[in-house]
Design an enzyme around this catalytic site. Structure first.
Site, short mmCIF file in Angstrom:
data_model
loop_
_atom_site.label_atom_id
_atom_site.label_comp_id
_atom_site.label_asym_id
_atom_site.label_seq_id
_atom_site.Cartn_x
_atom_site.Cartn_y
_atom_site.Cartn_z
N GLU A 31 17.42 55.64 17.04
CA GLU A 31 18.63 56.44 16.86
C GLU A 31 18.42 57.32 15.65
OE1 GLU A 31 22.34 54.33 16.03
OE2 GLU A 31 23.46 56.16 16.51
N CYS A 47 25.58 54.74 18.16
CA CYS A 47 26.87 55.43 18.08
C CYS A 47 26.77 56.94 18.29
CB CYS A 47 27.53 55.12 16.75
SG CYS A 47 27.96 53.39 16.57
N ASN A 89 26.97 52.65 25.42
CA ASN A 89 26.27 52.03 24.30
C ASN A 89 26.97 50.73 23.91
OD1 ASN A 89 24.81 51.51 21.86
ND2 ASN A 89 26.44 52.51 20.73
N GLU A 90 28.05 50.84 23.15
CA GLU A 90 28.75 49.63 22.70
C GLU A 90 30.20 49.75 23.14
OE1 GLU A 90 28.34 49.39 18.46
OE2 GLU A 90 26.62 48.06 18.59
O1 AHR Z 1 22.13 50.53 14.65
C1 AHR Z 1 23.22 51.10 14.02
C2 AHR Z 1 24.48 51.11 14.86
O2 AHR Z 1 24.90 49.83 15.15
C3 AHR Z 1 24.33 51.74 16.22
O3 AHR Z 1 24.49 53.11 16.17
C4 AHR Z 1 25.42 51.13 17.01
O4 AHR Z 1 25.12 51.02 18.37
C5 AHR Z 1 25.67 49.80 16.33
O5 AHR Z 1 27.00 49.63 16.01
#
Ligand code: AHR
Length: 696
Positions: free
Chosen positions: A25, A244, A388-389
């Site tokens: 990321e 994120c 993603n989350e």
């Molecule tokens: O790895 C950092 C963050 O942690 C990522 O962007 C997210 O997916 C998680 O909350």
């Protein structure tokens, strides 16, 4: 304390060949200012300053960020957006030199680092306003001394588009954008230097997309030392582009893969969600990295290429893109695109188009774009993460979103393996409900989800306590441990944390029939620009620090097996003494590999016997990850793997400076590999990891 472990010949189950992968990321300057070899900051004059908190912020254009004049003329640098190189990135620089040699410089993240003898490729777009027959001088300077320089003839006809050359007489005052290139060669090593562009006489010229990339950049894109650190891990997959940033602080600022492909000048630069994060946000609600942007110099095409470049005979690195499902980041916003809207259909179309971009024939719309970028062959995309989350909440209806994506994807591309999300934490109701949802559908549709992505950033103790976490997971849907790391009280990269991660990984490996994929997170951290620690690899402009967590990943990747050997409950007994083990078979080499993690504060001894209790002897390969301060006894690094010690990649001075300036600097670890006679017993120092691979 002395223990015994009897190694069985019996295989209990096959284990995933794709277990150890990477999660990338653009956080902590992982892409821009990191793996992307571009050395110029805000090269396209599109910088935006983000001020506030992640859920309440203002954005202000700050196009001249990172640039300043080298002359006394206060109006030398102006931003214009009248006739841009590309409408997608409308701003550019108009530079006026009043005197010979007036110029402007770039702060280049933490300053330019050059290596003696290395060449650096310079390129930019420029347009003459008033600079007949002028020359552009490009140089790198430190304390008044020039370390590298070149002069680029301005309005050089060969740089102009062919159609202009065919139709008009090219003269030195063609008032059109031209693309210019040149080389800089460093006459000596330098750090924290300035990149400068100057006009050799008074005049006015416009500039955009000013770039400097070292000639050793892998594929002209990836910073070589950081790339090599990844390559050495032999990852089985690469999850990208987040995290994120996939969702964004708002729907408008989400990651849109279509904005990241095609010609660089047309890639629509975006703000970075992590511009407002981090422990350093001041009272004025301004983070030091409030100008953090996404240039998309590493876009979806480059991620696919990266996977190819990270692949080796040992292992193919599979691309694993993560898609936005019509929601902004749930931690930061309530914004969603309704499932029953045309807009939502576009998100699904983007997913289908992505598959076509990766795998489609060159005759298809998106396959053609891939081919035009230099890759007519397909990228063989097989894994795709949907969200993603995300978690089911009053605002976000995860289930219908996933169902709609899965249905559309499998209708057109039945072989694509869709991966679901179980939210940001494990063990809570959101996590349980998500699993219930995927399992319910898996009962009637086996392909519904290939795996479910779950994340855990937890205390080292949690990892020790949950080594058996997957022992009782139902085997109907596989697990993707997509983000995990040990977070100690200081949030630092400690040996203690890494050893806890290794303990957890023995649990993953023992359950390699259900844990299909796993990736530590986050991957990179540019020293001085972190929004999140710990991280696997730390770096600055010219050095790389491999953390204990990196070595743990390497160890599990290099010594992965294809089948788990029966332990008959011995692991439970050993766990009482904080010894964590897994035993696997490497079928190709027809050998056994034992991983032993000592999470206790005491040295421990383990006798290894065959199934009948006879001490194992012969020759073995030993790999250890141990704290620098606790050097393992009898370790002879006869067969160093890459760097045989964690600190060898960097100078000791650098490490001690790093510790002074960074509270959370990674602890030193030793990673050694040796081949030796095996006497039937091994000593495992406190808080260390040992791998024994039998050779004969
Ligand atoms: O790895 C950092 C963050 O942690 C990522 O962007 C997210 O997916 C998680 O909350």
């Amino acid at each position: 304390m002395k223990h015994t472990l009897a190694i069985s010949d019996k295989i209990s189950h096959a284990i995933s060949p794709d277990m150890v992968g990477l999660f990338f990321e653009d956080i902590n300057f992982a892409a821009d200012g990191g793996l992307y070899a571009e050395m110029i900051e805000n090269r396209s004059f599109e910088a935006v300053k983000t001020k506030g908190e992640s859920h309440n912020y203002v954005l202000r254009e700050d196009n001249l960020y990172a640039w300043s004049s080298t002359s006394k003329n206060p109006d030398a640098l102006e931003i214009s957006c009248n006739q841009p190189v590309s409408e997608n990135n409308p701003h550019y620089l108009r530079f006026t030199a009043k005197n010979d040699g007036d110029g402007f410089k770039n702060k280049a993240y933490d300053g330019i680092s050059l290596k003696k003898g290395m060449k650096y490729k310079i390129s930019f777009y420029a347009r003459e306003v008033n600079y007949p027959k002028g020359k552009i001088k490009v140089s790198v300077n430190k304390d008044g001394k020039t370390i590298a320089k070149t002069e680029i003839a301005f309005n050089n006809a060969k740089n102009l588009p062919k159609e202009w050359m065919d139709t008009i007489r090219v003269t030195c005052d063609t008032k059109e954008w031209g693309y210019y290139t040149g080389d800089l060669e460093a006459t000596k090593d330098v750090q924290k230097a300035d990149f400068e562009i100057a006009l050799t006489k008074a005049g006015c010229v416009e500039f955009d997309l000013i770039s400097m990339i070292p000639e050793d950049a892998v594929a002209g894109v990836f910073r070589k030392d950081l790339f090599n650190a990844l390559k050495d891990l032999h990852p089985a997959f690469l999850r990208f582009p987040g995290g994120c940033i996939v969702e964004g602080t708002s729907i408008m600022r989400r990651y849109q893969w279509k904005n990241t492909v095609g010609e660089l000048k047309n890639r629509k630069i975006n703000t970075n969600l992590w511009a407002v994060q981090g422990g350093n946000v001041t009272a004025a609600m301004e983070s030091p990295d409030c100008h953090y942007m996404q240039s998309y110099g590493i876009g979806f095409y480059e991620y696919f290429v990266l996977c190819e470049l990270l692949s080796s005979k040992k292992r193919v690195c599979k691309p694993l893109p993560v898609l936005n499902i019509g929601v902004a980041c749930q931690f930061r916003s309530y914004e969603v695109v309704p499932v029953k809207s045309e807009e939502f259909q576009q998100y699904i179309q983007d997913a289908l188009d992505l598959i076509e971009f990766a795998n489609g024939p060159v005759t298809s719309k998106w396959g053609k774009l891939r081919a035009s970028m230099g890759h007519p062959k397909p990228f063989n995309l097989e894994l795709l993460a949907i969200g993603n989350e995300q978690w089911e909440s009053g605002c976000v209806d995860l289930a219908p979103r996933y169902i709609a994506f899965e249905k559309a994807i499998h209708k057109k591309y039945p072989k694509i393996k869709c991966i679901g999300t179980a939210g940001p934490f494990v063990g809570n109701d959101f996590h349980k409900n998500a699993w219930n949802f995927y399992r319910k559908h898996a009962a009637t549709n086996k392909a519904f989800s290939y795996a479910v992505d779950e994340h855990y950033y937890v205390a080292p103790e949690w990892l020790y306590d949950n080594v058996a976490f997957y022992d009782n997971y139902p085997r109907d849907v596989r697990v993707f441990a997509g983000e995990y790391a040990a977070h100690d009280a200081n949030l630092s990269n400690s040996v203690d944390g890494a050893v806890a991660e290794a303990a957890m990984m023995t649990g993953m490996e023992r359950n390699g029939d259900v844990v299909q994929l796993a990736s530590y997170a986050p991957l990179f951290n540019r020293i001085g620009h972190s929004q999140w620690t710990p991280d696997m690899i730390w770096f600055d402009a010219d050095k790389v620090v491999l953390t204990p967590s990196y070595y743990v990943q390497k160890l599990f990747s290099d010594y992965a097996g294809d089948a788990a050997l029966e332990l008959n409950g011995q692991e439970k007994k050993l766990r009482e003494s904080k010894l964590y083990i897994s035993a696997v078979k490497d079928k190709a080499a027809n050998t056994k590999i034992i991983k032993i993690v000592n999470g206790s504060d005491e040295e421990q001894i383990l006798e290894l016997t065959d199934k009948n209790g006879k001490l194992l002897t012969g020759k073995a390969e030993f790999v250890r990850m141990v704290a620098m301060s606790l050097k393992a006894k009898k370790v002879v690094a006869t067969d160093a793997i890459g760097t045989s010690g964690g600190t060898k990649a960097v100078s000791p001075d650098f490490m001690s400076n790093l510790k002074v300036c960074e509270k959370r600097a990674p602890e030193d670890a030793m990673y050694t590999c040796s081949k030796d006679k095996f006497s039937g017993e091994v000593t495992i120092p406190a808080k260390s990891v040992l791998v024994v691979k039998f050779i004969s």
